[in-house]
Design a protein around this motif. Structure first.
Motif, PDB file in Angstrom:
ATOM      1  N   ALA A 129       0.812  -1.217   0.000  1.00 34.46           N
ATOM      2  CA  ALA A 129       0.000   0.000   0.000  1.00 34.46           C
ATOM      3  C   ALA A 129       0.843   1.264   0.000  1.00 34.46           C
ATOM      4  O   ALA A 129       0.568   2.192   0.745  1.00 34.46           O
ATOM      5  CB  ALA A 129      -0.987  -0.008   1.161  1.00 34.46           C
ATOM      6  N   GLN A 130       1.879   1.302  -0.813  1.00 32.06           N
ATOM      7  CA  GLN A 130       2.667   2.518  -0.931  1.00 32.06           C
ATOM      8  C   GLN A 130       2.102   3.389  -2.045  1.00 32.06           C
ATOM      9  O   GLN A 130       1.502   2.886  -2.996  1.00 32.06           O
ATOM     10  CB  GLN A 130       4.137   2.165  -1.231  1.00 32.06           C
ATOM     11  N   PHE A 131       2.319   4.687  -1.918  1.00 35.67           N
ATOM     12  CA  PHE A 131       1.856   5.619  -2.944  1.00 35.67           C
ATOM     13  C   PHE A 131       2.415   5.201  -4.291  1.00 35.67           C
ATOM     14  O   PHE A 131       3.590   4.881  -4.377  1.00 35.67           O
ATOM     15  CB  PHE A 131       2.343   7.044  -2.584  1.00 35.67           C
ATOM     16  N   HIS A 138      -1.738   3.186  -2.507  1.00 36.15           N
ATOM     17  CA  HIS A 138      -2.133   3.114  -1.112  1.00 36.15           C
ATOM     18  C   HIS A 138      -3.634   3.021  -0.902  1.00 36.15           C
ATOM     19  O   HIS A 138      -4.084   2.644   0.151  1.00 36.15           O
ATOM     20  CB  HIS A 138      -1.650   4.384  -0.420  1.00 36.15           C
ATOM     21  N   PHE A 139      -4.423   3.358  -1.957  1.00 33.09           N
ATOM     22  CA  PHE A 139      -5.852   3.589  -1.718  1.00 33.09           C
ATOM     23  C   PHE A 139      -6.642   2.331  -1.435  1.00 33.09           C
ATOM     24  O   PHE A 139      -7.731   2.386  -0.897  1.00 33.09           O
ATOM     25  CB  PHE A 139      -6.462   4.312  -2.929  1.00 33.09           C
ATOM     26  N   MET A 144       4.462   8.026   3.985  1.00 33.84           N
ATOM     27  CA  MET A 144       4.381   8.171   5.438  1.00 33.84           C
ATOM     28  C   MET A 144       3.715   9.492   5.831  1.00 33.84           C
ATOM     29  O   MET A 144       2.773   9.508   6.621  1.00 33.84           O
ATOM     30  CB  MET A 144       5.804   8.100   5.998  1.00 33.84           C
ATOM     31  N   VAL A 145       4.164  10.574   5.231  1.00 34.46           N
ATOM     32  CA  VAL A 145       3.635  11.882   5.619  1.00 34.46           C
ATOM     33  C   VAL A 145       2.194  12.042   5.142  1.00 34.46           C
ATOM     34  O   VAL A 145       1.300  12.433   5.895  1.00 34.46           O
ATOM     35  CB  VAL A 145       4.526  13.000   5.057  1.00 34.46           C
ATOM     36  N   MET A 146       1.975  11.687   3.861  1.00 35.20           N
ATOM     37  CA  MET A 146       0.652  11.898   3.281  1.00 35.20           C
ATOM     38  C   MET A 146      -0.414  11.095   4.035  1.00 35.20           C
ATOM     39  O   MET A 146      -1.457  11.624   4.420  1.00 35.20           O
ATOM     40  CB  MET A 146       0.698  11.481   1.812  1.00 35.20           C
ATOM     41  N   ALA A 147      -0.131   9.801   4.268  1.00 34.45           N
ATOM     42  CA  ALA A 147      -1.127   8.952   4.922  1.00 34.45           C
ATOM     43  C   ALA A 147      -1.342   9.405   6.365  1.00 34.45           C
ATOM     44  O   ALA A 147      -2.465   9.358   6.868  1.00 34.45           O
ATOM     45  CB  ALA A 147      -0.688   7.489   4.865  1.00 34.45           C
ATOM     46  N   ALA A 148      -0.263   9.853   7.024  1.00 38.66           N
ATOM     47  CA  ALA A 148      -0.405  10.286   8.414  1.00 38.66           C
ATOM     48  C   ALA A 148      -1.320  11.496   8.488  1.00 38.66           C
ATOM     49  O   ALA A 148      -2.152  11.617   9.389  1.00 38.66           O
ATOM     50  CB  ALA A 148       0.966  10.608   8.994  1.00 38.66           C
ATOM     51  N   LYS A 149      -1.165  12.385   7.496  1.00 39.17           N
ATOM     52  CA  LYS A 149      -2.006  13.579   7.498  1.00 39.17           C
ATOM     53  C   LYS A 149      -3.474  13.191   7.299  1.00 39.17           C
ATOM     54  O   LYS A 149      -4.362  13.677   8.006  1.00 39.17           O
ATOM     55  CB  LYS A 149      -1.552  14.514   6.376  1.00 39.17           C
ATOM     56  N   ILE A 150      -3.727  12.275   6.344  1.00 40.13           N
ATOM     57  CA  ILE A 150      -5.120  11.862   6.102  1.00 40.13           C
ATOM     58  C   ILE A 150      -5.687  11.180   7.354  1.00 40.13           C
ATOM     59  O   ILE A 150      -6.838  11.407   7.733  1.00 40.13           O
ATOM     60  CB  ILE A 150      -5.213  10.914   4.892  1.00 40.13           C
ATOM     61  N   GLU A 205     -10.162  12.007  -5.133  1.00 44.06           N
ATOM     62  CA  GLU A 205     -10.731  10.811  -4.506  1.00 44.06           C
ATOM     63  C   GLU A 205     -10.209   9.584  -5.260  1.00 44.06           C
ATOM     64  O   GLU A 205     -10.558   9.349  -6.415  1.00 44.06           O
ATOM     65  CB  GLU A 205     -12.260  10.895  -4.563  1.00 44.06           C
ATOM     66  N   ALA A 206      -9.342   8.814  -4.588  1.00 45.39           N
ATOM     67  CA  ALA A 206      -8.681   7.694  -5.267  1.00 45.39           C
ATOM     68  C   ALA A 206      -9.691   6.678  -5.758  1.00 45.39           C
ATOM     69  O   ALA A 206      -9.548   6.113  -6.840  1.00 45.39           O
ATOM     70  CB  ALA A 206      -7.679   7.040  -4.319  1.00 45.39           C
ATOM     71  N   LYS A 207     -10.745   6.464  -4.971  1.00 49.41           N
ATOM     72  CA  LYS A 207     -11.691   5.425  -5.358  1.00 49.41           C
ATOM     73  C   LYS A 207     -12.404   5.794  -6.643  1.00 49.41           C
ATOM     74  O   LYS A 207     -12.653   4.939  -7.502  1.00 49.41           O
ATOM     75  CB  LYS A 207     -12.715   5.216  -4.239  1.00 49.41           C
ATOM     76  N   ARG A 208     -12.700   7.119  -6.784  1.00 50.73           N
ATOM     77  CA  ARG A 208     -13.407   7.521  -7.985  1.00 50.73           C
ATOM     78  C   ARG A 208     -12.519   7.302  -9.222  1.00 50.73           C
ATOM     79  O   ARG A 208     -12.968   6.841 -10.251  1.00 50.73           O
ATOM     80  CB  ARG A 208     -13.848   8.987  -7.873  1.00 50.73           C
ATOM     81  N   ILE A 209     -11.231   7.637  -9.060  1.00 50.05           N
ATOM     82  CA  ILE A 209     -10.303   7.426 -10.175  1.00 50.05           C
ATOM     83  C   ILE A 209     -10.208   5.937 -10.502  1.00 50.05           C
ATOM     84  O   ILE A 209     -10.288   5.519 -11.663  1.00 50.05           O
ATOM     85  CB  ILE A 209      -8.908   7.982  -9.814  1.00 50.05           C
ATOM     86  N   PHE A 210     -10.065   5.152  -9.434  1.00 46.52           N
ATOM     87  CA  PHE A 210      -9.963   3.707  -9.637  1.00 46.52           C
ATOM     88  C   PHE A 210     -11.210   3.168 -10.329  1.00 46.52           C
ATOM     89  O   PHE A 210     -11.136   2.396 -11.283  1.00 46.52           O
ATOM     90  CB  PHE A 210      -9.765   3.023  -8.282  1.00 46.52           C
TER      91      PHE A 210
END
Lengths: 136, 975
Positions: free
Chosen positions: B222-224, B227-228, B282-288, B535-540
């Motif tokens: 689940a790395q960028f 990750h979604f 690490m930073v992005m997911a922590a912020k979310i 929104e990652a899910k929408r793109i997916f």
């Protein structure tokens, strides 16, 4: 001789292809039958043609025909009977169920559907072909 | 315990939960746990050797031709992961026992769990990359089942599909990367690949291989930008989340990066890609995570963040960073599993996981609060818990690394990540447990029973123990695993207090900043909600829709329900492929001389060609075209006779008879003519395709016949060994029943299945709408005056014993002369069919005492038992034996076991042919065909007995009467 066999195979293939491109089931079945003849003869001919030297060991023959394609074709003939029988039943079933024998699905069914109320599951076959003891 | 058995135990165990589910929940969980515990015990028995630095190896040759072997090896790294998988697995099994609702199918759950566990253990114990890939894909599949366990939830199904799509596609990329790696190294064994560091790094394929493998590892971990999927997988039951997202599934990618660390680490590509992606994630997911209200979503993003942290450490490529990575893998598995379980407990007891609806649970659920606080502070990296130590090591490594020549950027970004990490951890504690108790919980909260909190409790105890005594509790395994990762002996010093170091100051900033963020959460959240986010899910979903749309477009373009269209596409493709091969190659003249031409074959050829042409011309007249096809079949048989294939000729001609009979029977119910409906262009098009195909096939076989064999054929062997080894002189028959007996065995099985399928189809047909149509059937052909002619009946009666005798004769001579089971079966079938034709099917059927299905089964069994008989001589399946026997008065005989096999063939053929035709005549019976009372249309006895003047129609429909034979009477027709 080779020319005769090759041209016969070619003829039967062409006829088979033409017939299986028709729009009704019966010509398609015949086309497949012709194609099986062609394919069987083709496979058989890959063993090359030899006259009068069957692959039965004897003291008189020095050279034999190639038995392997023959063995393969022999079983293929019997299997193609099984296949033909299955296709025949399928096409017969389709005809009896829908009232037409077209092979393409997208065409409208020209015959009215049988009323489902007149055919119930209890209308099962009375006589199974399986043997007398199967009868109720 | 052998390594293969450790990996196999969970798979074996997976057979039991479903069986045990009826024996109660405790038994079911107990059996599941027993298999995991057994595997764990087996693993621990290897502990002394592994910790002493030895590698345990087990090699099982599987498919050595492609380098695929079931090779297992166990070193420190594999041991650590296997320990986590099995140890935490055991706790999860305990937790799930109390977590699952009685409505959930516990057997199903544990089965999936064990499948997944086995696949994971397989990954970490594999030495062969191909074997590893098999297990890798198995984890994707079994995690799909686990994530989608609650099939009634749409999110569950979607989450499972997304996880499968992302990790599955990553897996495909990884297969490619692994194959390249194995190709460069010349071996698919990981232990071998690791020895070829310099060759691999020097290869031009190094970068593609690395990128492909990293794609797979990043997707799994689940790395960028993959990750979604992980947050969407949270729709799974909590035990699944706790297991998959702490110790197992997502760690598989990390495991792989650690496993291949020695060949990649130190390369700048590796450093920049892996550490940058890791840090970014690490930073992005922590912020979310900070802004997620769903507790499991918060934990999911925190997992992504911590996986990023470990990825970052592995990317740095230094030994100190590798040690920190290994240590954090352990710590994260422990505290994250505990946290997921506490989130599950909160959900279980209060019926909500929404942080906005919670708070104040500290006094209501003190045990849960204690566990969650310990684990949460460990996640935040606060002393004296285990997460603090590994986080300090991470900050230390970040502070000492240059990124594009910049000495401080990594340290700053890592501190920022740690700061967010503190913030969401504190928020998990503060917004769920602290604050005033509320009175609007969906359910009245209270601490769960011991069963549910035992597992997280044990893990929380470990969190403290490792934090206080890191060397004693974890030093040994970190040493072993880090030595295995780096390939050299490392001696890490794990301690709570490192002195005043830059890392300590970074920690202080992170903790105080994190606390501040939690305090300011409400205004920050408004800001967060106001900013637009992709929104990652929408793109997916859009990508998936496009992909499925394209796939459907192609499929429907080719397969739109019109068989004539498929067949056209199929023929044209074949012809084009053949034409391409022909025109792109070179053709030389043939080397063989033509076989001389004689008049008889020429006549047969004319007949065949004329009949073929006539079939095409007159195919609208179906009866005529059937007769013409019969002529063609006859000519083909003659060709076989002439060209030294007597067996084929016999088979062809007898098959011809039954096929024509079958088609005639079918034609009775089909229209007798084919309407002329093809348009002229269509006829031309089909004609051109047909002629092209015919020319191609004819030309090909001609070219083939004019050349000698490119290689020595294997027939020479068969000719030489037929007599001495198989005891037969007819080599064709020997091939069928002996050399290629396996083939024949398969073929008679298929034939039997085809016949039974025909029977079943008929049966289904007569229950459907066709039944009504048949009942109202009006024959469209005039019936013959005498349908069962006296002459035919008498002739077939006389023929019957002769035909049967001929059949038996053909069967017996088959091994040495033309004949054999196939032909004999067909001859007997024809002998029976003649009776059926003469006196009507039903009449003959009533007099026949055996069951065709049984005949088919008997045939296949006879062939199988003959084959199995070889086992008793210590030979492989279907090895034949033969001997010479003396039978008094009859002389010497040669008997081969192949005769038994041929008997099986014979029985199957008789059964299959008769069953196919019997099924068809069943349809005729339904359409008003009746059982005639006499064997022939004119019965002299009947005439003598019934001298009544009124002429009664013979065998008129509806006059079903018991035949005067010895068969039971037919069942009455139900009208």
């Amino acid at each position: 001789m080779e020319l005769l066999v090759a041209s016969a195979v070619g003829m039967m293939t062409a006829a088979g292809i033409y017939l299986f491109l028709r729009l009704r089931t019966f010509p398609v079945i015949l086309g497949l039958a012709l194609l099986s003849y062609a394919v069987n003869l083709f496979l058989f001919a890959t063993g090359r043609l030899i006259v009068g030297a069957p692959a039965i060991l004897s003291l008189h023959l020095k050279e034999y025909t190639d038995p392997l394609p023959q063995a393969l074709v022999l079983t293929a003939i019997v299997i193609s009977f099984g296949m033909t029988a299955l296709v025949v039943i399928l096409s017969l079933g389709a005809y009896l169920e829908t009232g037409n024998d077209r092979i393409d699905m997208h065409e409208p069914l020209d015959a009215p559907q049988v009323d489902a109320t007149t055919a119930t599951p209890s209308d099962g076959p009375e006589h199974h072909p399986a043997g007398p003891e199967e009868q109720s | 315990m052998p390594l293969a058995l450790i990996a196999a135990l969970p798979f074996l165990g997976a057979l039991f939960p479903a069986l045990m589910a009826r024996a109660g929940r405790n038994t079911c969980a107990g059996v599941t746990g027993a298999f995991t515990a057994l595997a764990l015990l087996g693993l621990l028995l290897h502990a002394p050797a592994v910790l002493a630095g030895h590698e345990i190896v087990q090699r099982i040759t599987w498919v050595p031709q492609i380098g695929l072997n079931a090779n297992f090896f166990l070193d420190g790294l594999g041991f650590l992961f296997a320990l986590l998988i099995l140890g935490i697995g055991l706790l999860i099994i305990l937790y799930a026992r109390f977590y699952l609702d009685p409505k959930d199918s516990m057997g199903e759950f544990y089965t999936y769990l064990l499948l997944f566990q086995g696949a994971m253990v397989g990954i970490v114990l594999s030495d062969n990359v191909l074997l590893l890939l098999v297990f890798w894909e198995l984890t994707s599949l079994s995690s799909f089942l686990l994530i989608g366990f609650w099939k009634h939830l749409a999110e569950g199904r979607q989450g499972a599909r997304m996880a499968l799509a992302v990790t599955g596609m990553g897996g495909l990329a990884m297969i490619a990367g692994m194959l390249i790696l194995g190709h460069i190294a010349g071996s698919y064994d990981i232990s071998e690949i690791l020895k070829h560091r310099t060759e691999i790094q020097a290869s031009p394929l190094f970068l593609p291989a690395m990128l492909l493998i990293l794609t797979g590892a990043f997707a799994k971990s689940a790395q960028f930008p993959f990750h979604f999927w992980l947050p969407h997988a949270m729709a799974a039951p909590t035990p699944v989340s706790a297991y998959l997202h702490s110790a197992t599934m997502v760690k598989a990618g990390l495991f792989l990066m650690a496993r291949l660390w020695p060949i990649f680490a130190g390369r700048p590509e590796w450093f920049y890609i892996v550490s940058t992606v890791g840090l970014l994630t690490m930073v992005m997911a922590a912020k979310i995570a900070l802004f997620k209200d769903d507790l499991k979503a918060l934990l999911a993003y925190s997992t992504v963040s911590h996986l990023g942290l470990i990825t970052f450490l592995l990317g740095l490529g230094t030994k100190a960073a590798a040690v920190a990575a290994v240590f954090h893998i352990i710590n994260h598995a422990i505290f994250k599993a505990a946290l997921f379980m506490t989130a599950g407990i909160v959900d279980h007891e209060t019926h909500t996981r929404d942080a906005k609806r919670l708070g104040g649970l500290m006094t209501l659920m003190p045990i849960t609060f204690t566990i969650a606080t310990i684990a949460g502070l460990a996640m935040a990296g606060i002393p004296p818990f285990n997460g603090f130590i590994s986080k300090e090591m991470m900050l230390e490594a970040a502070a000492h690394t240059y990124w594009l020549g910049n000495p401080w950027i990594l340290g700053v970004v890592a501190t920022l990540g740690a700061l967010f990490s503190v913030a969401y951890s504190l928020r998990y504690i503060a917004h769920v447990f602290l604050g005033p108790a509320r009175d609007d919980y969906p359910a009245k909260p209270h601490d769960p029973g011991f069963g549910l909190w035992a597992s997280p409790g044990i893990l929380a105890a470990l969190v403290i123990a490792i934090g206080l005594f890191p060397m004693a509790m974890a030093g040994w395994i970190v040493t072993a695993a880090a030595s295995a990762v780096t390939g050299t002996a490392v001696h890490p010093e794990l301690a709570l207090w490192h002195g005043i170091s830059p890392a300590l100051w970074m920690s202080v900033i992170a903790v105080s900043g994190g606390a501040l963020l939690v305090a300011l959460h409400a205004p920050l959240e408004r800001l967060w909600l106001a900013t637009p986010k992709p929104e990652a899910k929408r793109i997916f979903d859009a990508l998936m829709r496009a992909a499925t749309g394209a796939a459907r477009g192609v499929t429907e373009g080719l397969h739109n329900g019109a068989i004539s269209r498929y067949l056209t596409i199929f023929s044209v493709t074949c012809i084009l492929a053949g034409a391409y091969a022909y025109f792109s190659g070179t053709v030389s003249a043939g080397t063989r001389a033509l076989t001389p031409l004689e008049p008889v074959p020429l006549i047969a050829w004319f007949a065949l060609v004329a009949a073929t042409a006539a079939v095409v011309m007159y195919h609208h007249n179906r009866l005529l075209s059937l007769v013409l096809v019969g002529i063609i079949g006859l000519m083909v048989s003659i060709a076989f006779v002439y060209l030294s294939a007597p067996d084929l000729a016999l088979t062809q001609i007898s098959v011809e008879v039954v096929t024509v009979m079958l088609l005639l029977l079918a034609l009775n119910f089909l229209p007798k003519t084919t309407p002329k409906e093809s348009s002229s262009p269509r006829k031309w098009r089909d004609g051109i395709i047909a002629i092209a195909g015919g020319l191609g096939v004819g030309g090909l076989i001609y070219a083939l016949m004019m050349r000698n064999f490119a290689f020595q054929t294997i027939s020479a062997y068969q000719m030489a060994h037929a007599k001495p080894d198989a005891g037969g002189e007819n080599v064709v028959n020997v091939i069928i029943v002996d050399f290629r007996g396996y083939d024949t065995f398969g073929e008679i099985t298929v034939l039997g299945i085809a016949a039974i399928a025909i029977y079943a189809l008929t049966d289904a047909l007569l229950r459907g709408p066709a039944n009504a149509r048949l009942r109202g059937w009006v024959p469209d052909l005039k019936r013959a005056g005498d349908r069962h002619p006296l002459m035919l009946v008498v002739a077939t009666r006389v023929m019957m014993p002769i035909a049967v005798l001929v059949g038996i004769f053909i069967y017996l001579r088959g091994h040495n002369d033309p004949g054999g089971g196939f032909v004999a079966g067909l001859v007997i079938a024809i002998a029976l069919l003649m009776q059926y034709m003469a006196s009507g099917f039903a009449w003959a059927h009533l007099r026949q005492r055996f069951n065709y299905q049984a005949l088919i089964g008997l045939g296949v069994l006879a062939a199988a038992f003959t084959g199995i008989g070889a086992f008793f001589n210590g030979r492989p399946f279907l090895t034949s034996d033969f001997g010479h026997f003396y039978i008094p008065y009859l002389g010497h005989f040669e008997l081969a076991t192949a005769m038994g096999f041929d008997l099986g063939v014979f029985l199957t053929v008789v059964g299959a042919v008769m069953l196919a035709l019997a099924s068809l005549s069943l349809i005729a019976r339904r359409a008003g065909e009746t059982v005639n009372r006499a064997p022939m249309s004119i019965d002299p006895r009947e005439d003598a007995a019934e001298a009544s003047p009124e002429a009664r129609p013979e065998n008129a429909p509806g006059t079903d009467v018991a035949p005067d034979g010895d068969g039971p009477p037919p069942a009455p027709e139900v009208r």
